[in-house]
Design an enzyme around this catalytic site. Sequence first.
Site, PDB file in Angstrom:
ATOM      1  N   CYS A   1       0.870  -1.186   0.000  1.00  0.00           N
ATOM      2  CA  CYS A   1       0.000   0.000   0.000  1.00  0.00           C
ATOM      3  C   CYS A   1       0.905   1.233   0.000  1.00  0.00           C
ATOM      4  CB  CYS A   1      -0.980  -0.017   1.173  1.00  0.00           C
ATOM      5  SG  CYS A   1      -0.219   0.011   2.801  1.00  0.00           S
TER       6      CYS A   1
ATOM      7  N   ASN B   1       2.365   1.454   4.237  1.00  0.00           N
ATOM      8  CA  ASN B   1       2.659   0.183   4.923  1.00  0.00           C
ATOM      9  C   ASN B   1       2.406   0.283   6.429  1.00  0.00           C
ATOM     10  OD1 ASN B   1       5.547  -1.997   5.462  1.00  0.00           O
ATOM     11  ND2 ASN B   1       3.450  -2.588   5.096  1.00  0.00           N
TER      12      ASN B   1
ATOM     13  N   CYS C   1      -1.366   0.925   7.373  1.00  0.00           N
ATOM     14  CA  CYS C   1      -2.812   0.672   7.553  1.00  0.00           C
ATOM     15  C   CYS C   1      -3.277  -0.595   6.843  1.00  0.00           C
ATOM     16  CB  CYS C   1      -3.639   1.858   7.050  1.00  0.00           C
ATOM     17  SG  CYS C   1      -3.299   3.413   7.896  1.00  0.00           S
ATOM     18  N   ARG C   2      -3.280  -0.578   5.492  1.00  0.00           N
ATOM     19  CA  ARG C   2      -3.900  -1.674   4.739  1.00  0.00           C
ATOM     20  C   ARG C   2      -2.996  -2.897   4.566  1.00  0.00           C
ATOM     21  NH1 ARG C   2      -5.274   2.174  -0.189  1.00  0.00           N
ATOM     22  NH2 ARG C   2      -3.343   3.055   0.641  1.00  0.00           N
ATOM     23  N   SER C   3      -1.773  -2.690   4.052  1.00  0.00           N
ATOM     24  CA  SER C   3      -0.954  -3.887   3.750  1.00  0.00           C
ATOM     25  C   SER C   3      -0.538  -4.668   5.006  1.00  0.00           C
ATOM     26  CB  SER C   3       0.245  -3.541   2.857  1.00  0.00           C
ATOM     27  OG  SER C   3       1.074  -2.569   3.426  1.00  0.00           O
TER      28      SER C   3
ATOM     29  N   ASP D   1      -8.215   4.005   1.072  1.00  0.00           N
ATOM     30  CA  ASP D   1      -7.219   4.429   2.061  1.00  0.00           C
ATOM     31  C   ASP D   1      -7.969   4.893   3.311  1.00  0.00           C
ATOM     32  OD1 ASP D   1      -5.407   5.783   3.584  1.00  0.00           O
ATOM     33  OD2 ASP D   1      -4.629   7.031   1.962  1.00  0.00           O
TER      34      ASP D   1
HETATM   35  P1  4NP Z   1      -1.735   2.857   4.061  1.00  0.00           P
HETATM   36  O1  4NP Z   1      -2.405   4.181   4.625  1.00  0.00           O
HETATM   37  O2  4NP Z   1      -1.196   3.193   2.682  1.00  0.00           O
HETATM   38  O3  4NP Z   1      -2.871   1.889   4.005  1.00  0.00           O
HETATM   39  O4  4NP Z   1      -0.642   2.469   5.042  1.00  0.00           O
HETATM   40  C1  4NP Z   1      -1.780   5.425   4.696  1.00  0.00           C
HETATM   41  C2  4NP Z   1      -0.855   5.674   5.684  1.00  0.00           C
HETATM   42  C3  4NP Z   1      -0.256   6.910   5.776  1.00  0.00           C
HETATM   43  C4  4NP Z   1      -0.588   7.914   4.865  1.00  0.00           C
HETATM   44  C5  4NP Z   1      -1.520   7.655   3.874  1.00  0.00           C
HETATM   45  C6  4NP Z   1      -2.100   6.408   3.782  1.00  0.00           C
HETATM   46  N1  4NP Z   1       0.001   9.196   4.982  1.00  0.00           N
HETATM   47  O5  4NP Z   1      -0.371  10.083   4.190  1.00  0.00           O
HETATM   48  O6  4NP Z   1       0.856   9.416   5.851  1.00  0.00           O
END
Ligand code: 4NP
Length: 152
Positions: free
Chosen positions: A8, A11, A13-15, A122
């Site tokens: 993602c 790295n 939240c989702r992955s 997201d």
């Molecule tokens: P992820 O979510 O891609 O599922 O880990 C996010 C984590 C952090 C951010 C965006 C999405 N950020 O903008 O910091």
Amino acid sequence: MTKVLMVCLGNICRSPLAEGILRSKLDSSKYEIDSAGTSNQHEGSLPDQRSIEVARDYGLDITNQRSRPFVKEDFKRFDHIFVMDTSNYEDILDLAETQEDRNKVSLILDKIFPGENESVPDPYHNSIDGFKQVYEMLEESCSVIAKEWDKS
Ligand code: 4NP
């Protein structure tokens, strides 16, 4: 050993959820599961507290994971690279050097919505409910993956 990478943006939240869920469904002596982000912004961080909580609610502990950025060598190390959204897909394909690299990459929701180009949303700026929805989508996709592979 079949090697699988979940990707993602951050790295956190989702992955990490995808990694934890798929790992819980497959035999660790046959499958290695890891995850990475297209960005290095959260390198070294634990998964987001909301992902940790949702995973815990479903009986999974993902606190052994730490964020790391995707690197080009991951194309050689992994057999399958599942990305969470279309933007991750473009970012990873930009780094691919061969058709073999490109063939390893797919949207994880293709497993439940084949050919529909669907993204795992997201959840970063969302409430815990957004994380629960993400968990449920990933649970469905990972169940399909595990069923397909258990047969082979
Ligand atoms: P992820 O979510 O891609 O599922 O880990 C996010 C984590 C952090 C951010 C965006 C999405 N950020 O903008 O910091």
